[in-house]
Design a protein around this motif. Structure first.
Motif, PDB file in Angstrom:
ATOM      1  N   ILE A 167       0.841  -1.207   0.000  1.00 30.55           N
ATOM      2  CA  ILE A 167       0.000   0.000   0.000  1.00 30.55           C
ATOM      3  C   ILE A 167       0.870   1.248   0.000  1.00 30.55           C
ATOM      4  O   ILE A 167       0.617   2.204  -0.737  1.00 30.55           O
ATOM      5  CB  ILE A 167      -0.979  -0.019   1.187  1.00 30.55           C
ATOM      6  CG1 ILE A 167      -2.024  -1.123   0.970  1.00 30.55           C
ATOM      7  CG2 ILE A 167      -1.647   1.339   1.373  1.00 30.55           C
ATOM      8  CD1 ILE A 167      -2.890  -1.407   2.181  1.00 30.55           C
ATOM      9  N   ALA A 168       1.929   1.253   0.808  1.00 31.30           N
ATOM     10  CA  ALA A 168       2.829   2.422   0.865  1.00 31.30           C
ATOM     11  C   ALA A 168       3.490   2.669  -0.480  1.00 31.30           C
ATOM     12  O   ALA A 168       3.586   3.810  -0.941  1.00 31.30           O
ATOM     13  CB  ALA A 168       3.881   2.235   1.950  1.00 31.30           C
ATOM     14  N   SER A 189      -9.094  -0.257 -10.422  1.00 30.78           N
ATOM     15  CA  SER A 189     -10.380  -0.795  -9.995  1.00 30.78           C
ATOM     16  C   SER A 189     -10.729  -0.293  -8.597  1.00 30.78           C
ATOM     17  O   SER A 189     -11.827  -0.521  -8.112  1.00 30.78           O
ATOM     18  CB  SER A 189     -10.337  -2.320  -9.988  1.00 30.78           C
ATOM     19  OG  SER A 189      -9.423  -2.765  -8.998  1.00 30.78           O
ATOM     20  N   GLY A 190      -9.783   0.390  -7.951  1.00 25.30           N
ATOM     21  CA  GLY A 190      -9.996   0.852  -6.583  1.00 25.30           C
ATOM     22  C   GLY A 190      -9.551  -0.177  -5.556  1.00 25.30           C
ATOM     23  O   GLY A 190      -9.547   0.074  -4.367  1.00 25.30           O
ATOM     24  N   ASP A 191      -9.159  -1.357  -6.004  1.00 23.48           N
ATOM     25  CA  ASP A 191      -8.683  -2.425  -5.137  1.00 23.48           C
ATOM     26  C   ASP A 191      -7.283  -2.057  -4.636  1.00 23.48           C
ATOM     27  O   ASP A 191      -6.396  -1.768  -5.442  1.00 23.48           O
ATOM     28  CB  ASP A 191      -8.639  -3.726  -5.947  1.00 23.48           C
ATOM     29  CG  ASP A 191      -8.187  -4.933  -5.149  1.00 23.48           C
ATOM     30  OD1 ASP A 191      -7.767  -4.753  -3.984  1.00 23.48           O
ATOM     31  OD2 ASP A 191      -8.252  -6.046  -5.683  1.00 23.48           O
ATOM     32  N   PRO A 192      -7.045  -2.051  -3.309  1.00 25.47           N
ATOM     33  CA  PRO A 192      -5.729  -1.654  -2.804  1.00 25.47           C
ATOM     34  C   PRO A 192      -4.609  -2.612  -3.212  1.00 25.47           C
ATOM     35  O   PRO A 192      -3.440  -2.266  -3.123  1.00 25.47           O
ATOM     36  CB  PRO A 192      -5.906  -1.654  -1.278  1.00 25.47           C
ATOM     37  CG  PRO A 192      -7.091  -2.505  -1.023  1.00 25.47           C
ATOM     38  CD  PRO A 192      -7.974  -2.397  -2.239  1.00 25.47           C
ATOM     39  N   PHE A 193      -4.938  -3.812  -3.693  1.00 26.66           N
ATOM     40  CA  PHE A 193      -3.921  -4.761  -4.106  1.00 26.66           C
ATOM     41  C   PHE A 193      -3.748  -4.798  -5.610  1.00 26.66           C
ATOM     42  O   PHE A 193      -3.169  -5.716  -6.165  1.00 26.66           O
ATOM     43  CB  PHE A 193      -4.260  -6.159  -3.577  1.00 26.66           C
ATOM     44  CG  PHE A 193      -4.257  -6.201  -2.081  1.00 26.66           C
ATOM     45  CD1 PHE A 193      -3.073  -6.101  -1.376  1.00 26.66           C
ATOM     46  CD2 PHE A 193      -5.436  -6.304  -1.382  1.00 26.66           C
ATOM     47  CE1 PHE A 193      -3.066  -6.119   0.000  1.00 26.66           C
ATOM     48  CE2 PHE A 193      -5.438  -6.322  -0.004  1.00 26.66           C
ATOM     49  CZ  PHE A 193      -4.253  -6.226   0.696  1.00 26.66           C
TER      50      PHE A 193
END
Length: 148
Positions: free
Chosen positions: A21-22, A107-111
């Motif tokens: 995420i960082a 897609s807005g997915d954090p992964f």
């Protein structure tokens, strides 16, 4: 022992997720390097930036004034603001150029996740400036009259 191993695995996965995420936040907040604004690539960069920021009047200034596409056409098409645009290739031959970009949508997915498309912009040089000709992304048609 098993609980300790599961706990260690959970901590490791958590640390990896935080690092991912960082890194994503860091790379998403980096400003792209500005290309020469008088080059075909720079004109496309300025156009794409204006479109993604919904500054359609500004984006329209990069379009061929004798073409059908206007700011009104851009107003009819919405774009996703969190798209990332990368220069894929560029070819200049005399007074014409083709600049190909890859547009990646999140897609807005954090992964991760999302989709991408490749678009080619055609440009013509008139005098000392380059303009985008034809019907550029995100448009599919121009000059359509909307009846209200």
């Amino acid at each position: 022992m098993r609980t300790s191993a599961n706990r260690m695995l959970g901590i490791t996965v958590g640390v990896i997720a935080v690092i991912a995420i960082a890194v994503g936040v860091f790379t998403a907040t980096q400003s792209p390097s500005a290309l020469d604004p008088d080059s075909p690539e720079g004109v496309v960069q300025q156009y794409m930036t204006a479109v993604l920021e919904h500054r359609n009047d500004d984006a329209a200034t990069f379009l061929d004034a004798t073409g059908k596409c206007t700011a009104d056409d851009l107003d009819r098409y919405g774009t996703q603001q969190d798209a990332r645009v990368d220069l894929t290739s560029s070819e200049t031959t005399g007074a014409t150029a083709r600049v190909t970009v890859s547009i990646e949508y999140s897609s807005g997915d954090p992964f991760g996740g999302g989709w991408s498309e490749e678009k080619t912009m055609r440009l013509a040089k008139t005098g000392s400036s380059w303009t985008i000709t034809g019907i550029p992304w995100p448009l599919y048609e121009c000059g359509m009259t909307v009846v209200k």
